[in-house]
Design an enzyme around this catalytic site. Structure first.
Site, mmCIF file in Angstrom:
data_model
loop_
_atom_site.group_PDB
_atom_site.id
_atom_site.type_symbol
_atom_site.label_atom_id
_atom_site.label_comp_id
_atom_site.label_asym_id
_atom_site.label_seq_id
_atom_site.Cartn_x
_atom_site.Cartn_y
_atom_site.Cartn_z
ATOM 1 N N CYS A 106 1.666 10.347 -4.183
ATOM 2 C CA CYS A 106 2.788 10.902 -3.430
ATOM 3 C C CYS A 106 2.249 11.862 -2.379
ATOM 4 C CB CYS A 106 3.784 11.621 -4.347
ATOM 5 S SG CYS A 106 3.086 13.072 -5.144
ATOM 6 N N CYS A 134 0.393 14.949 -3.563
ATOM 7 C CA CYS A 134 -1.039 14.743 -3.849
ATOM 8 C C CYS A 134 -1.853 14.959 -2.580
ATOM 9 C CB CYS A 134 -1.272 13.338 -4.391
ATOM 10 S SG CYS A 134 -0.297 12.896 -5.828
ATOM 11 N N ASP A 136 3.846 -3.683 33.655
ATOM 12 C CA ASP A 136 3.065 -4.056 34.828
ATOM 13 C C ASP A 136 2.138 -5.236 34.599
ATOM 14 O OD1 ASP A 136 1.208 -2.898 33.185
ATOM 15 O OD2 ASP A 136 0.214 -1.747 34.766
#
Length: 565
Positions: free
Chosen positions: A21, A24, A445
């Site tokens: 998670c 951590c 472009d």
């Protein structure tokens, strides 16, 4: 007055293992940043730490510091952008963690759904249904939720609290309370039912079980973690796809032509590129002419003619001629490798919203545990029983544990940059992606960016007195013999207008390909020239004023014009 010199810094990347998670990641980041002169950023989504440290620092020091927090750290097995195989694309089969998560998820779905249905639908609550719920829920809470319990225990040993702590404590408390209610309360009595009531009524909780909560939370969190892991792997496939664009083998001239793996190519080596082959690495053309298809780098669908002394990029394709190229950059120094590194940097960086989410996640767990303790104390101090106070505290933990805050933001950024790379859009960093919410105009472009990248024949302008069908028949036949993309487009367009497949165009004799100019040949006894004005000049074909004006108008409209005579 002289200022103090700024110490030189080294950039080090570590692969972090064991994180489950964002809390951590915050723990590892704090630990690394406590080292003198070290500035670290840990990304949970990519499971990597990018570290700036004083020049000469031993990476083993950083690895040891990470291991003190209960996680693992290793140096990358392969430099970013290396042209070696970049991982198995088979999906889950190459990732044991993903396979394990899938197995636990499938098992928890089969076992949890009946438990949830029995708890939520009173009509399904037959006598002793609660004991069947216990039988089904126990494997989910003990086996399927084992990764959460294991991570929580490892973090506890190192004095850390993460999202896994909430999940483990919340589901464990719900399960243990259910055991208490079944064996020592009156929830195990025959005929016990769970009513579905939206009103709030205080009770001692001894008649209630929370097995459906513990099993359901485990099932949904496993699902979230599984799909998160899959998303991360699929986003990583963008890097693999970029690297797969490079050549795998190369024909090197070393006292003769030798076929070698691309990893053995060195700067200064000369190598051969045949028509249709990818150019192995960045270099300079020593001999030969060819039209180079660089669409994978530039988006330009029209190949660019190149000859001796001109630079070419690795991964582009030689479409029409044999080249001898001298390597100037290899491995992670090539333009293709730098593109891959740009994608990886974008995935490893943190946007401002992600930094905010990480800061919140870092304090979320201890705050929730503190709220649960305060809740328990408040209920006890107001004269309620221990069982009632414990019920309220457990409810806080259960409600808080399915938190997606720490993983939603980094995963969204990871998938966004990865998907962009797969579609040919290179995003330089997460802050760039984040800033797109303020974009109100996009300027493109490059030809090929908003087109298919496949050329087609759009206009055929014939001089007065020339039969259009016969012209298409002769020109299509000559162009069919060339491998140049423009020639192939003309051949397909001519055959299509004539209503025949390209294989039925007439055969060509005495075919000649003049690099950078065009092609010549004889079709049914007629000499045919197709190419640039310079080719016609070589054959002393006079310029046609009307054709020159038509050419200028077509090129003004963005089209590529060729002459035929």
């Amino acid at each position: 007055m002289s200022g103090q010199a700024t110490p030189e810094l080294a950039q080090i990347e570590l692969e972090i293992g064991g994180m489950t998670c964002a809390s951590c990641a915050a723990t590892v980041e704090r630990k690394l940043n406590k080292l003198d002169g070290v500035e670290a950023a840990v990304n949970y989504a990519t499971e990597k730490a990018r570290v700036q440290a004083p020049l000469g620092i031993d990476p083993a020091v950083l690895i040891a510091e990470v291991e003190k927090t209960g996680y693992t750290a290793t140096l990358p097995r392969q430099a970013p952008g290396a042209t070696a195989a970049a991982g198995d694309e088979s999906g889950e089969t190459a990732d044991p963690e993903l396979v394990s998560l899938r197995q636990r998820l499938i098992g928890s779905i089969w076992l949890s759904v009946p438990v949830i249905l029995m708890a939520m639908i009173p009509a399904l609550q037959f006598p002793y249904w609660q004991w069947l719920s216990l039988t089904l829920a126990s494997p989910v809470i003990v086996w399927a939720a084992w990764p959460f319990h294991r991570a929580a225990w490892i973090n506890l040993k190192h004095g850390n609290a993460t999202m896994d702590t909430l999940v483990s404590v919340g589901t464990g408390a719900a399960y243990l309370w259910s055991l208490y209610a079944l064996f020592f309360g009156h929830a195990g009595e025959p005929g016990m039912t769970h009513g579905f009531d939206f009103s709030l009524q205080p009770s001692d909780g001894a008649g209630n079980i929370y097995l459906e909560v513990a099993a359901g939370v485990t099932m949904f969190l496993l699902a979230g973690r599984y799909f998160e892991k899959r998303s991360k792997r699929q986003a990583g496939a963008a890097l693999r796809a970029l690297l797969q664009l490079g050549a795998k083998e190369v024909s090197v001239l070393r006292g003769g032509e030798v076929r070698l793996p691309i990893e053995e190519l060195m700067v200064g080596d000369e190598f051969v590129v045949r028509p249709g082959e990818k150019i192995a690495t960045d270099g300079v053309i020593v001999d030969g002419h060819s039209a180079i298809d660089a669409s994978m780098l530039t988006g330009e669908s029209v190949p660019v003619e190149a000859g001796p002394g001109e630079s070419v990029a690795g991964g582009t394709v030689s479409t029409s001629g044999r080249l001898v190229v001298r390597a100037t950059r290899v491995g992670s120094d090539t333009q293709l490798a730098q593109m891959a590194k740009m994608v990886e940097d974008a995935q490893s960086g943190k946007a401002e919203v992600q930094r905010l989410a990480d800061r919140v996640s870092g304090v979320f767990v201890p705050i929730v545990i503190a709220i649960a303790i305060v809740t328990f104390a408040a209920w006890m101090l107001t004269g309620n029983s221990f069982a009632t106070a414990m019920t309220a505290a457990v409810a806080v933990l259960i409600i808080a544990c399915p938190c997606a805050l720490g993983l939603a933001t980094p995963t969204a950024l990871l998938v966004g940059t990865g998907r962009g790379a797969q579609l040919g859009v290179l995003i330089k960093g997460p802050e760039i992606l984040e800033s797109t919410r303020r974009v109100d105009m996009i300027v493109l472009d490059k030809t090929g960016t908003v087109t298919t990248g496949k050329m087609t024949l759009t206009d055929v302008i014939v001089a007065e007195g020339t039969d259009r069908a016969q012209l298409l028949r002769l020109v299509g036949a000559v162009e069919q013999a060339s491998e140049h993309p423009i020639a192939q487009a003309i051949a397909r367009g001519a055959a299509g207008e004539l209503g025949i497949p390209t294989s039925e165009l007439p055969a060509v004799e005495s075919f000649t390909n003049t690099a950078g100019k065009g092609v010549t040949g004889v079709v049914e006894g007629t000499a045919v020239l197709v190419g640039r004005q310079s080719l016609l000049d070589d054959w002393s074909v006079a310029e046609h004023p009307g054709m020159q004006r038509a050419k200028a108008e077509l090129e003004q409209a963005g089209r590529t014009a060729v002459f035929a005579a």
